[in-house]
Design a protein around this motif. Structure first.
Motif, PDB file in Angstrom:
ATOM      1  N   GLN A   1      -4.695   8.754   6.585  1.00  0.00           N
ATOM      2  CA  GLN A   1      -4.526   9.312   5.239  1.00  0.00           C
ATOM      3  C   GLN A   1      -5.827  10.007   4.835  1.00  0.00           C
ATOM      4  O   GLN A   1      -6.866   9.784   5.448  1.00  0.00           O
TER       5      GLN A   1
ATOM      6  N   VAL B   1      -8.084   9.398   2.979  1.00  0.00           N
ATOM      7  CA  VAL B   1      -8.886   8.426   2.232  1.00  0.00           C
ATOM      8  C   VAL B   1     -10.329   8.498   2.712  1.00  0.00           C
ATOM      9  O   VAL B   1     -10.573   8.579   3.906  1.00  0.00           O
TER      10      VAL B   1
ATOM     11  N   TYR C   1      -9.275   8.667  -2.714  1.00  0.00           N
ATOM     12  CA  TYR C   1      -8.758   9.995  -2.381  1.00  0.00           C
ATOM     13  C   TYR C   1      -9.701  11.022  -2.986  1.00  0.00           C
ATOM     14  O   TYR C   1     -10.595  10.680  -3.781  1.00  0.00           O
TER      15      TYR C   1
ATOM     16  N   GLY D   1      -6.387   4.298  -2.574  1.00  0.00           N
ATOM     17  CA  GLY D   1      -7.210   5.162  -3.421  1.00  0.00           C
ATOM     18  C   GLY D   1      -7.614   4.507  -4.730  1.00  0.00           C
ATOM     19  O   GLY D   1      -7.831   5.195  -5.724  1.00  0.00           O
TER      20      GLY D   1
END
Ligand SMILES: Cc1cc2nc3c(=O)[nH]c(=O)nc-3n(C[C@H](O)[C@H](O)[C@H](O)COP(=O)(O)OP(=O)(O)OC[C@H]3O[C@@H](n4cnc5c(N)ncnc54)[C@H](O)[C@@H]3O)c2cc1C
Length: 356
Positions: A221, A223, A313, A333
């Motif tokens: 992701q 992240v 995020y 996040g």
């Protein structure tokens, strides 16, 4: 549609552990059978979760000046949920999780008072008539906190802001999860490719696999980690009843009382993905802030130094993604707002499963 009857969760940090517990508690209250299993990459005895490093302040007012308004709204919702959730959890725990909602204090050294004024103005700009912060005179400040440095001329009280004993919380959550029939697999690293996999386990038997890996999800992701450094000190000489924030031109610091005459002190933000040990400069800044709050901290003992990454995020906002067709979901996040946001996000996620 009912909540899936078998759920695997990757990550026994704040999000994964709270989610597993709420799912199991909900099943028990509804008289349903639900299999919930947590898969944690590290060992629970040596936790690497940001949940373990955190100061665990629940501070929507302090955060609104540097965050999106939605963080404040979600935080207010969590402030309402924490006492209810902890009262349920504490009924079943030998050592209850300490929760303090007496509010936070914001102070500045007399030479930095413009920082305090600026903070008050920012708060007013963001919250207008909802702003419940109150100015305290030096005398009022010392009535609330006799051990604060006598030099502070005034301070701001941010009422209702809270903090909790996060390390006890994690212990109690894990015990309760097991008591409710859940399982926690330690040293079990889960991946999402995008289907969930974990060596030695057949995850296809779970109807839903939730990714709560925090920064562990960075490969799959968008992240990133945002570094936080904390210092733990212990002294019986000083008592504090509130979390205290110190405004300084170069850094904003916080100190939060913890059990056994200990205190955690940290800087609210260092934009770096480096998770190596605390630097000398940071430690000197943290120690000098402590000294500013009360010179008697000079005699305190340093009991721990810790650095960790906050899962974030790009926009520093949390996100819930649910892919029912793939049988996966993710909650991530939470950045530096894990304790501020987790109850709201988890309640929202469970409600969305019920209505899916
Ligand atoms: C110094 C510091 C101070 C903070 N102070 C506050 C505060 O005062 N108030 C506040 O609200 N928030 C605070 N936070 C933020 C808060 O700690 C985080 O937002 C929160 O812990 C995020 O929860 P999480 O479950 O997403 O991640 P984590 O708590 O980090 O948990 C993730 C878990 O997933 C595990 N994992 C990783 N990869 C895998 C894998 N492949 N398979 C299985 N398991 C895996 C990890 O080992 C970990 O146990 C602070 C954070 C730091 C670092």
């Amino acid at each position: 549609m009912p909540i899936p009857s078998s759920i695997a969760i990757a990550g026994a940090g704040l999000v994964g552990s709270l989610l597993a517990w709420r799912l199991l508690e909900d099943a028990q209250q509804s008289g349903l059978k639900r299999r919930v299993e947590l898969f944690e990459k590290s060992s629970l005895k040596h936790p690497r979760a940001a949940a373990h490093t955190a100061a665990a302040m629940i501070s929507p007012l302090s955060e609104v000046v540097v965050s999106e308004r939605a963080i404040y709204d979600m935080g207010i919702c969590s402030l309402g949920l924490w006492p209810q959730w902890l009262s349920t959890l504490n009924k079943h725990s030998a050592t209850p999780v300490a929760y303090n909602n007496q509010g936070s204090l914001v102070v500045a050294h007399p030479s930095d008072e413009s920082e305090l004024e600026q903070f008050a103005q920012d708060l007013h700009f963001h919250l207008q008539h909802e702003n419940t912060a109150t100015w305290l005179t030096g005398h009022e400040l010392r009535q609330r906190e006799p051990d604060l440095n006598q030099q502070f001329n005034r301070g701001l009280l941010l009422p209702d802001e809270a903090f909790l004993d996060n390390r006890q919380l994690m212990i109690n959550l894990h015990q309760r999860i097991v008591a409710l029939g859940g399982k926690i697999h330690e040293n079990a690293e889960m991946q999402f490719q995008p289907q969930a996999v974990c060596d030695g386990f057949d995850l296809s038997r779970f109807a839903l696999c939730v990714d709560a890996r925090g920064v562990g999800a960075a490969q799959s992701q968008a992240v990133r980690g945002v570094r936080g450094e904390v210092l733990w000190v212990q002294t019986p000489e000083i008592k504090l009843q509130h979390a205290v924030r110190l405004m300084h031109p170069r850094y904003k610091l916080y100190i939060v009382p913890k059990p056994n005459n200990s205190f955690i002190v940290g800087a609210t933000e260092i934009e770096s993905q480096d998770s190596s040990p605390v630097s000398v400069q940071s430690m000197m800044e943290l120690c000098s802030a402590l000294y500013t709050l009360n010179p008697a901290f000079a005699e305190a003992r340093i009991i721990e130094l810790d650095a960790n990454l906050r899962p974030s995020y790009l926009n520093n906002m949390p996100a819930i993604h649910h892919q029912p067709q793939q049988g996966t979901a993710s909650i991530n996040g939470l950045y530096r707002h894990g304790y501020l946001l987790a109850p709201h996000l988890i309640a929202q996620f469970i409600d969305s499963l019920k209505s899916a």
